[in-house]
Write a protein that holds these residues in place. Structure first.
Motif, mmCIF file in Angstrom:
data_model
loop_
_atom_site.group_PDB
_atom_site.id
_atom_site.type_symbol
_atom_site.label_atom_id
_atom_site.label_comp_id
_atom_site.label_asym_id
_atom_site.label_seq_id
_atom_site.Cartn_x
_atom_site.Cartn_y
_atom_site.Cartn_z
ATOM 1 N N GLY A 71 0.816 -1.214 0.000
ATOM 2 C CA GLY A 71 0.000 0.000 0.000
ATOM 3 C C GLY A 71 0.844 1.256 0.000
ATOM 4 O O GLY A 71 0.537 2.228 -0.692
ATOM 5 N N LEU A 72 1.930 1.248 0.772
ATOM 6 C CA LEU A 72 2.838 2.403 0.769
ATOM 7 C C LEU A 72 3.473 2.594 -0.602
ATOM 8 O O LEU A 72 3.580 3.722 -1.099
ATOM 9 C CB LEU A 72 3.927 2.230 1.825
ATOM 10 N N PHE A 73 3.884 1.501 -1.210
ATOM 11 C CA PHE A 73 4.520 1.572 -2.524
ATOM 12 C C PHE A 73 3.545 2.105 -3.572
ATOM 13 O O PHE A 73 3.879 3.001 -4.354
ATOM 14 C CB PHE A 73 5.042 0.180 -2.912
ATOM 15 N N LEU A 74 2.325 1.580 -3.578
ATOM 16 C CA LEU A 74 1.325 2.035 -4.538
ATOM 17 C C LEU A 74 0.945 3.489 -4.286
ATOM 18 O O LEU A 74 0.698 4.254 -5.217
ATOM 19 C CB LEU A 74 0.087 1.135 -4.478
ATOM 20 N N SER A 75 0.942 3.885 -3.033
ATOM 21 C CA SER A 75 0.637 5.275 -2.689
ATOM 22 C C SER A 75 1.697 6.224 -3.233
ATOM 23 O O SER A 75 1.375 7.285 -3.777
ATOM 24 C CB SER A 75 0.525 5.409 -1.178
#
Length: 91
Positions: free
Chosen positions: A63-67
């Motif tokens: 989720g952090l990466f996609l964000s």
């Protein structure tokens, strides 16, 4: 944990960025990942942090990466639209 909270808040806004960019599948994926991210955060704050490479850990970092990808895409979108508006105003 304050930095993690800032990243969670930015990640919470991310589905709206994908909607603005007309990337609906990514908005749905990020919304699903957000549930796992908040579960990971709440478990880490009120209990012990989940183990490395556990499902919640993977969801949190995915989720952090996609964000971060979404924010970079949004910045590129804003800059390119402003650039095109400037070019039109000069012509």
């Amino acid at each position: 944990m304050d930095v993690v909270m800032i990243f969670l808040m930015l990640s919470t806004i991310t589905p709206f960025l994908f909607i603005k960019l007309k990337k609906m599948p990514l908005a749905i994926v990020q919304s699903v990942l957000l549930v796992g991210m908040w579960m990971y955060y709440l478990q880490a704050v009120f209990n012990t942090a989940p183990a490395t490479f556990s499902p919640l850990w993977i969801i949190f970092y995915a989720g952090l990466f996609l964000s971060q990808i979404a924010w970079i895409m949004f910045i590129i979108y804003v800059v390119s639209t402003q650039e095109s508006k400037l070019q039109k105003s000069y012509q």
